[in-house]
Design a protein around this motif. Structure first.
Motif: not given
Length: 481
Positions: A398-399, A401-403, A405-406
């Motif tokens: 999850a982290e 993917v979040r990073l 897409n940041d």
């Protein structure tokens, strides 16, 4: 005395420019001038557009089979001139000789093969279930602006679909790499592309590029380059409501999961080498490596080793190596990002500022790796366009993917994993136009392009051809063909 290449290709002939402005083309490895070109102005663009406009009706009316035959001749001549293209690209932008032949020049062949395969799939006319007849027709005169980092790649991705679909065009290549573009005009001429179908004017973006984008007789603009340049083209084209396609910058994430297992070393090493390919001057380079924390230290060691072992030097020598950056301005820009990352607290683990040891001329930079890069660092946010890799740890999927897409960009993403289910799941969550799993490369004929500030539209294959076509709906009486 340096060669004089001041003519433009207009109406099927090399013609003298109106503009008196001139520019020396530099070899970035030697810092020596290798040619003198003209920088076109509005009057030169006017002449090229008039040529394309005059040629459009006849070319648009040709049968698809005739246009296909012309492209097949272009393919034959491109294959014969591939070595010439490679040598020219090495001289004007510093691509290493082997890479210039096998990749930079080779795409002139592979993209055309992809277009020819897709060309046969275009339904030039079809009937919808409701009885409406759909025709696909060329959009018209196209303005094409291409960058310096992959000169023939971008020229082929724009000029070839324009020819294939029945459009005519005016090409304005980068003034840093005009010689390969002029050589490509020779290829098209030798292959028998009719006069006026393709025209070339060299010049700067703010002058020649803006004149082309604003021109009322241009129906479409296709631009590849910086996001800033793309917004300028969009603004200039807006007054005449042109179609605009843009292939812009990137800050591509590369997610490395611990489940790579025994392949971890190979996957990280290949990823780092991909970042340094073309001296890092690729919009889709995997410049942000996000690594699962349990293998983070190992990945950092591998990437640093690859950087340290990369040979940097004379691009005319065959073999694996990294050449110079394209210009003094680009070299200074990259040095600024390296200095800034150190000041902001990123951990330098390979390379650094300045030229490589023993190199005293040319725009050569050191393959550089920073660890512990965070979203607060400039090199996380901005496109360096040089051989600089940023590495960051993540705790879980999850982290990661979040990073990933940041970012304001969304051109490409890369994924290293031994789990097919994870690959499909993560690829679906990544906001990018292209996702490469375990080093799988771009195949000729596949769409190239991205989300968000990475641009609009797609290039290559069927999707690239469709960008140059208009859709006409014919509402015919029942029973008519």
């Amino acid at each position: 005395m340096i060669p004089d290449r001041i003519q433009f290709y207009i109406g099927g002939a090399w013609t003298a420019p109106v503009s008196p402005a001139r520019l020396s083309v530099e070899n970035p490895a030697t810092e020596q001038a290798i040619a003198l070109i003209a920088l076109g102005m509005d009057a030169d663009i006017d002449a090229a557009v008039a040529s394309a406009r005059a040629a459009f009706p006849d070319w648009a009316a040709t049968r698809p089979a005739e246009r296909r035959a012309v492209l097949e001749r272009v393919l034959e001549v491109t294959r014969a001139r591939q070595a010439d293209l490679a040598r020219t690209i090495t001289a004007e932008m510093g691509a290493p000789a082997t890479m210039a032949f096998e990749e930079q020049a080779a795409v002139g062949v592979s993209h055309l093969e992809g277009f020819l395969a897709a060309f046969d799939e275009i339904p030039w006319q079809e009937r919808l279930p409701n009885g409406t007849v759909i025709r696909r027709e060329p959009i018209g005169v196209c303005g094409l602006i291409t960058p310096w980092n992959w000169p023939i790649n971008q020229i082929a991705l724009k000029v070839l679909p324009a020819i294939a679909t029945g459009c005519t065009c005016v090409l304005k290549p980068s003034e840093l790499t005009p010689l390969s573009a002029m050589l490509y005009m020779e290829i098209l001429d030798e292959a028998g592309v009719p006069a006026g179908v393709v025209n070339l004017v060299n010049g700067s973006g703010p002058v020649a590029g803006a004149a082309l984008s604003r021109h009322p007789d241009v129906d479409m603009m296709s631009f590849t380059g910086s996001t800033r340049g793309g917004t300028a083209v969009s603004r200039d084209a807006a007054a005449t409501v042109k179609r605009v396609t843009l292939e812009l910058g990137g800050k591509s994430p590369n997610l490395v999961f611990a489940d790579c297992g025994a392949d971890l070393k190979a996957r990280v090493a290949a990823s780092a080498a991909e970042c340094f390919l073309n001296s890092g001057q690729s919009c889709d380079a995997p410049t942000r490596m996000l690594v699962e924390r349990s293998v983070y230290d190992t990945a950092c060691e591998i990437a640093a080793r690859v950087a340290d072992e990369t040979i940097v030097g004379d691009p005319t020598v065959e073999g694996d190596r990294m050449g110079p950056l394209v210009s003094a301005a680009q070299w200074s820009r990259v040095q600024g990002y390296i200095d800034g990352a150190r000041t902001e607290g990123a951990r330098l683990i390979a390379g650094g500022p300045g030229r490589p040891e023993g190199v005293n001329r040319g725009h050569f930079a050191r393959p550089t790796v920073f660890a512990d890069v965070t979203p607060d660092h400039t090199i996380w946010r901005e496109e360096v366009f040089g051989p600089v890799l940023a590495i960051t740890p993540f705790a879980d999927e999850a982290e990661a993917v979040r990073l990933a897409n940041d970012t304001d960009y969304g051109l490409a993403a890369y994924l290293q994993t031994g789990d097919p289910a994870r690959a499909a799941r993560v690829a679906a969550a990544l906001r990018a136009g292209m996702v490469h799993v375990n080093g799988t490369p771009q195949s000729p004929g596949s769409p190239f392009g991205g989300y968000s500030m990475s641009g609009t539209g797609r290039e290559g294959g069927l999707f690239g051809l469709e960008e140059y076509l208009e859709i006409k709906a014919l509402h015919m009486p029942a029973g008519w063909n």
